[in-house]
Scaffold this active site. Sequence first.
Site, PDB file in Angstrom:
ATOM      1  N   TYR A  47      -1.385  70.765   8.023  1.00  0.00           N
ATOM      2  CA  TYR A  47      -2.585  70.774   7.187  1.00  0.00           C
ATOM      3  C   TYR A  47      -2.828  72.142   6.553  1.00  0.00           C
ATOM      4  O   TYR A  47      -3.470  72.247   5.515  1.00  0.00           O
ATOM      5  CB  TYR A  47      -3.827  70.412   8.028  1.00  0.00           C
ATOM      6  CG  TYR A  47      -4.121  68.947   8.122  1.00  0.00           C
ATOM      7  CD1 TYR A  47      -3.203  68.068   8.681  1.00  0.00           C
ATOM      8  CD2 TYR A  47      -5.330  68.432   7.666  1.00  0.00           C
ATOM      9  CE1 TYR A  47      -3.498  66.720   8.794  1.00  0.00           C
ATOM     10  CE2 TYR A  47      -5.628  67.090   7.775  1.00  0.00           C
ATOM     11  CZ  TYR A  47      -4.707  66.240   8.336  1.00  0.00           C
ATOM     12  OH  TYR A  47      -5.011  64.908   8.443  1.00  0.00           O
ATOM     13  N   LYS A  97       6.855  65.663  19.047  1.00  0.00           N
ATOM     14  CA  LYS A  97       8.125  65.127  18.547  1.00  0.00           C
ATOM     15  C   LYS A  97       9.177  66.209  18.839  1.00  0.00           C
ATOM     16  O   LYS A  97       9.820  66.750  17.937  1.00  0.00           O
ATOM     17  CB  LYS A  97       7.979  64.835  17.037  1.00  0.00           C
ATOM     18  CG  LYS A  97       9.120  64.050  16.419  1.00  0.00           C
ATOM     19  CD  LYS A  97       9.150  62.588  16.803  1.00  0.00           C
ATOM     20  CE  LYS A  97      10.386  61.914  16.230  1.00  0.00           C
ATOM     21  NZ  LYS A  97      10.590  60.548  16.752  1.00  0.00           N
ATOM     22  N   ASP A 145       5.997  58.663  18.320  1.00  0.00           N
ATOM     23  CA  ASP A 145       6.282  57.269  17.944  1.00  0.00           C
ATOM     24  C   ASP A 145       6.051  56.354  19.147  1.00  0.00           C
ATOM     25  O   ASP A 145       5.464  55.283  19.038  1.00  0.00           O
ATOM     26  CB  ASP A 145       7.704  57.121  17.358  1.00  0.00           C
ATOM     27  CG  ASP A 145       8.768  57.836  18.156  1.00  0.00           C
ATOM     28  OD1 ASP A 145       8.443  58.573  19.113  1.00  0.00           O
ATOM     29  OD2 ASP A 145       9.978  57.652  17.831  1.00  0.00           O
ATOM     30  N   ASP A 178      -4.503  63.041  13.783  1.00  0.00           N
ATOM     31  CA  ASP A 178      -5.182  62.326  12.697  1.00  0.00           C
ATOM     32  C   ASP A 178      -4.761  60.860  12.705  1.00  0.00           C
ATOM     33  O   ASP A 178      -5.592  59.943  12.680  1.00  0.00           O
ATOM     34  CB  ASP A 178      -4.812  62.982  11.352  1.00  0.00           C
ATOM     35  CG  ASP A 178      -5.439  62.243  10.183  1.00  0.00           C
ATOM     36  OD1 ASP A 178      -6.634  61.921  10.261  1.00  0.00           O
ATOM     37  OD2 ASP A 178      -4.716  61.974   9.196  1.00  0.00           O
ATOM     38  N   ASP A 206      -6.980  57.240  14.275  1.00  0.00           N
ATOM     39  CA  ASP A 206      -7.338  56.051  13.490  1.00  0.00           C
ATOM     40  C   ASP A 206      -6.835  54.799  14.205  1.00  0.00           C
ATOM     41  O   ASP A 206      -7.527  53.786  14.285  1.00  0.00           O
ATOM     42  CB  ASP A 206      -6.717  56.099  12.083  1.00  0.00           C
ATOM     43  CG  ASP A 206      -7.722  56.551  11.021  1.00  0.00           C
ATOM     44  OD1 ASP A 206      -8.552  57.430  11.334  1.00  0.00           O
ATOM     45  OD2 ASP A 206      -7.682  56.025   9.891  1.00  0.00           O
TER      46      ASP A 206
HETATM   47  C1  IPM Z   1     -10.243  62.967   9.522  1.00  0.00           C
HETATM   48  C2  IPM Z   1      -9.995  62.722   8.053  1.00  0.00           C
HETATM   49  C3  IPM Z   1      -9.636  64.045   7.393  1.00  0.00           C
HETATM   50  C4  IPM Z   1      -8.354  64.549   8.019  1.00  0.00           C
HETATM   51  C5  IPM Z   1      -9.517  63.980   5.869  1.00  0.00           C
HETATM   52  C6  IPM Z   1     -10.742  63.414   5.211  1.00  0.00           C
HETATM   53  C7  IPM Z   1      -9.193  65.345   5.305  1.00  0.00           C
HETATM   54  O1  IPM Z   1      -9.017  61.759   7.873  1.00  0.00           O
HETATM   55  O2  IPM Z   1     -11.169  63.742   9.854  1.00  0.00           O
HETATM   56  O3  IPM Z   1      -9.539  62.391  10.348  1.00  0.00           O
HETATM   57  O4  IPM Z   1      -7.256  64.162   7.610  1.00  0.00           O
HETATM   58  O5  IPM Z   1      -8.440  65.363   8.927  1.00  0.00           O
HETATM   59 MN    MN Z   2      -8.239  60.877   9.717  1.00  0.00          MN
END
Ligand code: IPM
Ligand code: MN
Length: 356
Positions: free
Chosen positions: A142, A190, A222, A246, A250
């Site tokens: 990032y 990884k 993975d 990240d 999710d």
């Molecule tokens: C998160 C989001 C952010 C990230 C984006 C909006 C930059 O997806 O906080 O997980 O990738 O960190």
């Molecule tokens: Mn995210």
Amino acid sequence: MNKKIAVLAGDGIGPEVMEQALKTVKAIEERFDHHFEYTTALVGAVAIEQTGNPYPDETHDVCMKSDAVLFGAIGDPKYDNDPAAKVRPEQGLLAMRKQLGLYANIRPVAAFASLLHKSPLKTELIEDVDFLVLRELTGGIYFGEPRGRSENGDAAFDTCSYHRYEVERIGRLAFEYARKRRKKLTAVDKANILATSRLWRETMLQLHDDYPDVELDFMFVDNAAMQLVTFPKKFDVLVTENMFGDILTDEASVITGSLGLLPSASIGLHTSVFEPVHGSYPQAAGKNIANPMGTILSAALMFEYALGMPRESKLIRQACEQSVRQGIVTADIAAGKPYSTSEVGDRIAQLIGNQE
Ligand code: IPM
Ligand code: MN
């Protein structure tokens, strides 16, 4: 107690879910006779429109002078669809993370008993799931340099880099959290491919000497992605670098039934930030249909992690659980008639007032 809270609602559904979180925070304030001072500040696309900068200096000042930051969401499709845009709302979030030194993002994943049927996974897999993901937040791909395009524009590159101290500080935190929980820590990497992952492994192994009571294991990312949906109960604390965290969070969020329920805490060198994991969800913005619980539960984390008020935190969680049990929930998790964002906020605030 007197506390200063910075309120950064941001874009998309940010303002409407924030409004609900503030209702609950104010209900706590009243019930416990606290005194909170709220300062709103701009971030994201709305900040670009008004100041040209997605994380203006004034906003940073407000954050630095506060005891905690409550954050809504940022992002706007206008920028997603314009690859040539010079400034993007997301840069505001990254700038805030960097400038506040928020190196650890904590995302707790626990199933709500009354929502098990909402999970895409079978109930027996997710009953009693309760783990914590610690995502490194200010390093890795990032932020790594160099990044950019080749001169002719036909190639692009990003850099993933980590320094030992960056791994050490989040690694220690992960061991500390594991120690307070079931004493099981999984470091996700990884290391069969990446040099940064090998540095992570080496550093985690060294830290382990100071935490012999915690069981440490390593897992390739993975494999971790697969195990999260086949055997999520096995996890207690996971620690990982920025981008893996990240993606995995999710994935982890839907295990509990809805991305709209997952809160997060970002902590580090300065003021801590509390924000839902879901993002700006532009399709729902202004419609009063988005689930405010991710933000309300983030406020609960704020009481626990930043304001030293665990009782208040617990009360918010209980009120959310009760609202879920009573079916006062938004469309994403409703079995029957869905309630609006503001109705859910009102109910949770009211339940806080009524809790034993
Ligand atoms: C998160 C989001 C952010 C990230 C984006 C909006 C930059 O997806 O906080 O997980 O990738 O960190
Ligand atoms: Mn995210």
